[in-house]
Enzyme design. Structure first.
Site, PDB file in Angstrom:
ATOM      1  CB  CYS A 256      55.938  -1.254  31.391  1.00  0.00           C
ATOM      2  SG  CYS A 256      54.943  -0.217  30.280  1.00  0.00           S
ATOM      3  CG  HIS A 347      58.128   3.085  33.165  1.00  0.00           C
ATOM      4  ND1 HIS A 347      59.012   2.378  32.385  1.00  0.00           N
ATOM      5  CD2 HIS A 347      56.956   3.103  32.491  1.00  0.00           C
ATOM      6  CE1 HIS A 347      58.408   1.994  31.271  1.00  0.00           C
ATOM      7  NE2 HIS A 347      57.154   2.420  31.322  1.00  0.00           N
ATOM      8  CD  GLU A 349      62.060   2.620  34.194  1.00  0.00           C
ATOM      9  OE1 GLU A 349      61.608   3.081  33.134  1.00  0.00           O
ATOM     10  OE2 GLU A 349      61.363   1.953  34.985  1.00  0.00           O
TER      11      GLU A 349
END
Length: 378
Positions: A256, A347, A349
């Site tokens: 990001c 993302h 995660e």
């Protein structure tokens, strides 16, 4: 059911939406953005990347699973304000400890409900993300509009200092510790060191303005550049640090905001998207595998694609634009072909899902092992 105070939302172009107070009663300002995720509102609210933004949820009902004590992505709610259509009056989930509105009120987050979020989202898609104000103190639209137009812009905003850790801290690996990573906290989410820990990585998180010697003091196997809020064009310190990491051959992985920092370190420029990518349904092509991943996004800025196309030359060797968004061709990732560094704009995660990109943490392990092997052979 208790009655709610009347509330008003005013965009900087003068459009007005009226509704009811949701969360804390008060007044707030920020950049109006929309999130298309149907799940994960707790993770959204506690994502530091949303600092300075008023989040509009496109899902029609929000709050029906309440608030738990496990899913926070950071120490607090970061959004500047919150906009929902139908605020669920009942929280029903076995992990819920309290209601969403109770949590927002306790943290002083001003919101508004009973708003036509479909019309608001279509307006933002047409006109672009813009400044906004929410008030449940007064319903005077003209007075609020004047305050909105005097509020700071997101372009040129440096918000990293507001969200970063004040001191380093460490997240231990699960099981046998195999590697160590130094993470630069630009607004890091808790699920990142969790994902790394599952792979035997101990992560030490450093404040965003730590210098390169501090970040490398413990001899980490790699450096992670986290997500974060604000305009990446203001992140000169982090760009300079990343360039030094590249010079020293330290493995780097960014996501990001970290993708934008790596891109700037490699000579690319950033620009502000019209309304950004925020949600959990963005299709991205991984050019390494030619597979399409459905990914979680939260960014309002992007890297400007190089004129040369997929590959471009830098001070640190050849670089590939390794990932692209299939909706609008936005640069979604970079891979250095002559240096141990890569990044993605989305993302991997993502705690609220999807998990298509979770393998990118395995790629970091592979990069560490390859770099260690090359140094051993040298």
């Amino acid at each position: 059911m208790s009655s709610r105070a009347p509330a008003i939302l005013v965009l900087e172009d003068g459009r007005v939406f009226r509704g009811e107070a949701f969360g804390s009663v008060g007044e707030t300002f920020g950049e109006a953005v929309f999130n298309t995720g149907m799940t994960g509102y707790q993770e959204t609210l506690t994502d530091p990347s949303y600092y300075g933004q008023v989040v509009v949820q496109t899902a029609p009902q929000i709050g029906n699973t309440g608030w738990n004590d496990e899913d926070d992505e950071s120490r607090r709610v970061w959004v500047a304000g919150y906009v929902v259509r139908d605020a669920s009056r009942i929280a029903s989930n076995w992990r819920a400890k309290r209601g969403l509105e109770d949590e927002l009120a306790s943290q002083g987050v001003v919101g508004i409900c009973e708003v036509d979020t479909r019309a608001l989202t279509r307006h933002l898609r047409d006109k672009g993300a813009m400044r906004v104000g929410i008030s449940s103190r007064s319903t005077d639209a003209e007075a609020l509009l004047a305050k909105v137009r005097s509020a700071p812009q997101m372009a040129g905003a440096n918000h990293v200092g507001a969200v970063t850790a004040s001191e380093p801290y460490t997240y231990q690996a699960k099981g046998t510790a195999k590697y160590t990573v130094a993470a630069l906290d630009l607004g890091i989410k808790r699920n990142t060191p969790r994902r790394l820990a599952e792979r035997g990585i101990t992560t030490t998180v450093y404040p965003a303005f730590a210098d390169v010697d501090a970040v490398l003091a413990e001899g980490p196997d790699a450096v992670f550049l986290s997500n974060g809020p604000g305009d990446p064009a203001t992140a000169d310190h982090q760009v300079a640090l990343t360039r030094e990491l590249l010079r020293r051959g330290v493995p780097v992985f960014g996501i990001c905001f970290g993708n934008q920092i790596l891109g700037r370190a490699l000579g690319l420029e950033t620009y502000k998207l019209k309304f950004g990518h925020r949600g959990i349904n963005q299709p991205v092509l991984d050019r390494h595998t030619n597979k399409i991943e459905i990914t979680s996004h939260n960014h309002g800025f992007a890297l400007r694609a190089p004129d040369s196309g997929e590959f471009f030359d830098t001070e640190f060797g050849r670089v590939q634009v390794s990932h692209v968004c299939l909706n609008d061709d936005v640069v979604e990732g970079l891979t250095c072909l002559d240096a141990p560094a890569y990044s993605v704009q989305y993302h991997p995660e993502a705690a609220g899902g999807p998990h298509d990109a979770d393998y990118l943490f395995d790629r970091l392990v592979e990069l560490i092992e390859t770099t260690k092997g090359a140094k051993a052979d040298a």
